[in-house]
Design an enzyme around this catalytic site. Structure first.
Site, PDB file in Angstrom:
ATOM      1  N   SER A   1      -6.497  -6.331   2.984  1.00  0.00           N
ATOM      2  CA  SER A   1      -7.066  -7.667   3.167  1.00  0.00           C
ATOM      3  C   SER A   1      -6.006  -8.574   3.770  1.00  0.00           C
ATOM      4  O   SER A   1      -4.804  -8.320   3.621  1.00  0.00           O
ATOM      5  CB  SER A   1      -7.501  -8.228   1.811  1.00  0.00           C
TER       6      SER A   1
ATOM      7  N   TYR B   1      -6.347 -10.779  -7.165  1.00  0.00           N
ATOM      8  CA  TYR B   1      -6.921 -10.033  -6.031  1.00  0.00           C
ATOM      9  C   TYR B   1      -5.834  -9.724  -5.006  1.00  0.00           C
ATOM     10  O   TYR B   1      -5.725  -8.586  -4.520  1.00  0.00           O
ATOM     11  CB  TYR B   1      -8.038 -10.844  -5.380  1.00  0.00           C
TER      12      TYR B   1
HETATM   13  P1  NDP Z   1     -19.423  -5.530  -0.452  1.00  0.00           P
HETATM   14  O1  NDP Z   1     -19.566  -6.151  -1.801  1.00  0.00           O
HETATM   15  O2  NDP Z   1     -20.514  -5.707   0.524  1.00  0.00           O
HETATM   16  O3  NDP Z   1     -19.082  -3.991  -0.594  1.00  0.00           O
HETATM   17  C1  NDP Z   1     -18.306  -3.493  -1.654  1.00  0.00           C
HETATM   18  C2  NDP Z   1     -18.671  -2.041  -1.853  1.00  0.00           C
HETATM   19  O4  NDP Z   1     -17.863  -1.527  -2.923  1.00  0.00           O
HETATM   20  C3  NDP Z   1     -20.122  -1.845  -2.222  1.00  0.00           C
HETATM   21  O5  NDP Z   1     -20.637  -0.779  -1.476  1.00  0.00           O
HETATM   22  C4  NDP Z   1     -20.072  -1.477  -3.693  1.00  0.00           C
HETATM   23  O6  NDP Z   1     -21.110  -0.558  -3.977  1.00  0.00           O
HETATM   24  C5  NDP Z   1     -18.719  -0.781  -3.776  1.00  0.00           C
HETATM   25  N1  NDP Z   1     -18.180  -0.733  -5.119  1.00  0.00           N
HETATM   26  C6  NDP Z   1     -17.841  -1.753  -5.949  1.00  0.00           C
HETATM   27  N2  NDP Z   1     -17.426  -1.273  -7.124  1.00  0.00           N
HETATM   28  C7  NDP Z   1     -17.503   0.078  -7.043  1.00  0.00           C
HETATM   29  C8  NDP Z   1     -17.215   1.134  -7.935  1.00  0.00           C
HETATM   30  N3  NDP Z   1     -16.769   0.912  -9.186  1.00  0.00           N
HETATM   31  N4  NDP Z   1     -17.401   2.413  -7.519  1.00  0.00           N
HETATM   32  C9  NDP Z   1     -17.868   2.653  -6.276  1.00  0.00           C
HETATM   33  N5  NDP Z   1     -18.149   1.698  -5.381  1.00  0.00           N
HETATM   34  C10 NDP Z   1     -17.978   0.428  -5.776  1.00  0.00           C
HETATM   35  O7  NDP Z   1     -18.045  -6.149   0.118  1.00  0.00           O
HETATM   36  P2  NDP Z   1     -17.172  -5.798   1.422  1.00  0.00           P
HETATM   37  O8  NDP Z   1     -17.902  -4.917   2.342  1.00  0.00           O
HETATM   38  O9  NDP Z   1     -16.631  -7.066   1.909  1.00  0.00           O
HETATM   39  O10 NDP Z   1     -15.973  -5.008   0.725  1.00  0.00           O
HETATM   40  C11 NDP Z   1     -15.425  -3.816   1.247  1.00  0.00           C
HETATM   41  C12 NDP Z   1     -13.903  -3.872   1.149  1.00  0.00           C
HETATM   42  O11 NDP Z   1     -13.411  -4.853   2.056  1.00  0.00           O
HETATM   43  C13 NDP Z   1     -13.367  -4.269  -0.232  1.00  0.00           C
HETATM   44  O12 NDP Z   1     -12.246  -3.456  -0.558  1.00  0.00           O
HETATM   45  C14 NDP Z   1     -12.918  -5.715  -0.031  1.00  0.00           C
HETATM   46  O13 NDP Z   1     -11.887  -6.068  -0.928  1.00  0.00           O
HETATM   47  C15 NDP Z   1     -12.436  -5.640   1.411  1.00  0.00           C
HETATM   48  N6  NDP Z   1     -12.331  -6.910   2.108  1.00  0.00           N
HETATM   49  C16 NDP Z   1     -13.430  -7.706   2.296  1.00  0.00           C
HETATM   50  C17 NDP Z   1     -13.317  -8.918   2.940  1.00  0.00           C
HETATM   51  C18 NDP Z   1     -14.481  -9.839   3.096  1.00  0.00           C
HETATM   52  O14 NDP Z   1     -14.274 -11.037   3.405  1.00  0.00           O
HETATM   53  N7  NDP Z   1     -15.718  -9.389   2.930  1.00  0.00           N
HETATM   54  C19 NDP Z   1     -12.021  -9.356   3.496  1.00  0.00           C
HETATM   55  C20 NDP Z   1     -10.950  -8.451   3.269  1.00  0.00           C
HETATM   56  C21 NDP Z   1     -11.099  -7.275   2.607  1.00  0.00           C
HETATM   57  P3  NDP Z   1     -21.933  -0.421  -5.349  1.00  0.00           P
HETATM   58  O15 NDP Z   1     -22.046  -1.800  -5.945  1.00  0.00           O
HETATM   59  O16 NDP Z   1     -23.231   0.154  -4.896  1.00  0.00           O
HETATM   60  O17 NDP Z   1     -21.127   0.523  -6.170  1.00  0.00           O
END
Ligand code: NDP
Length: 240
Positions: A139, A152
């Site tokens: 990030s 975070y």
């Molecule tokens: P979303 O919330 O859309 O996606 C997060 C994903 O993580 C979901 O598919 C969720 O699926 C999965 N997830 C959460 N907890 C678990 C778990 N315990 N086991 C398996 N899967 C899990 O957010 P983003 O697409 O934004 O996030 C993706 C990555 O990008 C993250 O690491 C985030 O920190 C990073 N990021 C995002 C930014 C942003 O502004 N959006 C900026 C910088 C980094 P489910 O709930 O179905 O398990």
């Protein structure tokens, strides 16, 4: 190798789902995982109906056995694991003084231990097959700390450190750290309500499409085997 076996955690929404679409359309076979099976099934159906290669398995990245089953199942079905995108993450932000200890634990369990569980599952297979590529989702907050982002940010600083160490310890394993800033997704859930409301106003102004981050991941994945795209940082020009 033009068509790779690419495993993606957290592919039920946001950046993970966009990456699955991008890589499948590029001709790779994507194996997608997350907890929400209905989302995974719908995405696999969409991709398969479009003539692309995809399958799925549910996983919880906080559970080492679940991640092992996800990775080993893909290896058994496809005979190799070329790329693991350690993407699953959560971001329930709050000031430290609010003592939201359960949120702190969840961020470390998902964002840090989830990545380590992925490495523990895939690294032995990649070493045995003589190649492999980890794409670890970091990030912009792995590069600085803002009020309410301490835990975070710490989790994402940890992802940076782990990615760097993994790269330095292995000659034939590629490691890419992706550092986006605000990105369209479902990430803004939970946390301190006032903090999250403020972050939502920032996200409304500065978010880039998830497909832009997916394009960056595809760039790293599709480089020749002797090229390590170590880090890509992305943000809206307006945020700079
Ligand atoms: P979303 O919330 O859309 O996606 C997060 C994903 O993580 C979901 O598919 C969720 O699926 C999965 N997830 C959460 N907890 C678990 C778990 N315990 N086991 C398996 N899967 C899990 O957010 P983003 O697409 O934004 O996030 C993706 C990555 O990008 C993250 O690491 C985030 O920190 C990073 N990021 C995002 C930014 C942003 O502004 N959006 C900026 C910088 C980094 P489910 O709930 O179905 O398990």
């Amino acid at each position: 190798m033009s068509s790779k076996i690419v495993l993606i955690t957290g592919a039920s929404s946001g950046i993970g789902a966009a990456t699955a679409r991008r890589l499948a359309i590029a001709g790779h076979h994507v194996v997608i995982g997350a907890r929400r099976a209905d989302r995974l099934e719908a995405l696999v159906l969409e991709l398969n109906e479009g003539g692309h290669k995809a399958d799925h398995a549910t996983l919880d990245v906080t559970d080492r056995d679940s991640v092992s089953a996800f990775v080993e199942g893909a290896y058994e079905r496809h005979g190799r694991v070329d790329v693991l995108v350690n993407n699953a993450g959560v971001m329930p932000l709050s000031p430290l003084a609010s003592l939201r200890v359960e949120d702190w634990n969840q961020m470390f369990d998902v964002n840090v231990k989830g990545v380590l569980h992925g490495i523990a599952a895939a690294l032995p297979l990649m070493k045995a097959q003589g190649h492999g590529h980890f794409v670890n989702m970091s990030s912009s907050l792995a590069h600085y700390v803002a009020p309410a982002t301490a835990v975070y940010s710490a989790s994402k600083y940890a992802v940076r450190a782990i990615s760097d160490g993994l790269r330095k310890e292995h000659d034939n394993i590629r490691v890419t750290e992706i550092s986006p800033s605000f990105t369209e997704s479902e990430l803004l859930q939970g946390g301190d309500p006032d903090t999250m409301a403020f972050v939502q106003t920032m996200a409304d102004r500065f978010s880039i499409p998830a497909s832009t981050v997916a394009d960056a991941i595809a760039y790293a994945v599709d480089q020749p085997a002797d090229i390590d795209v170590s880090e890509i940082a992305l943000r809206s020009r307006a945020e700079v």
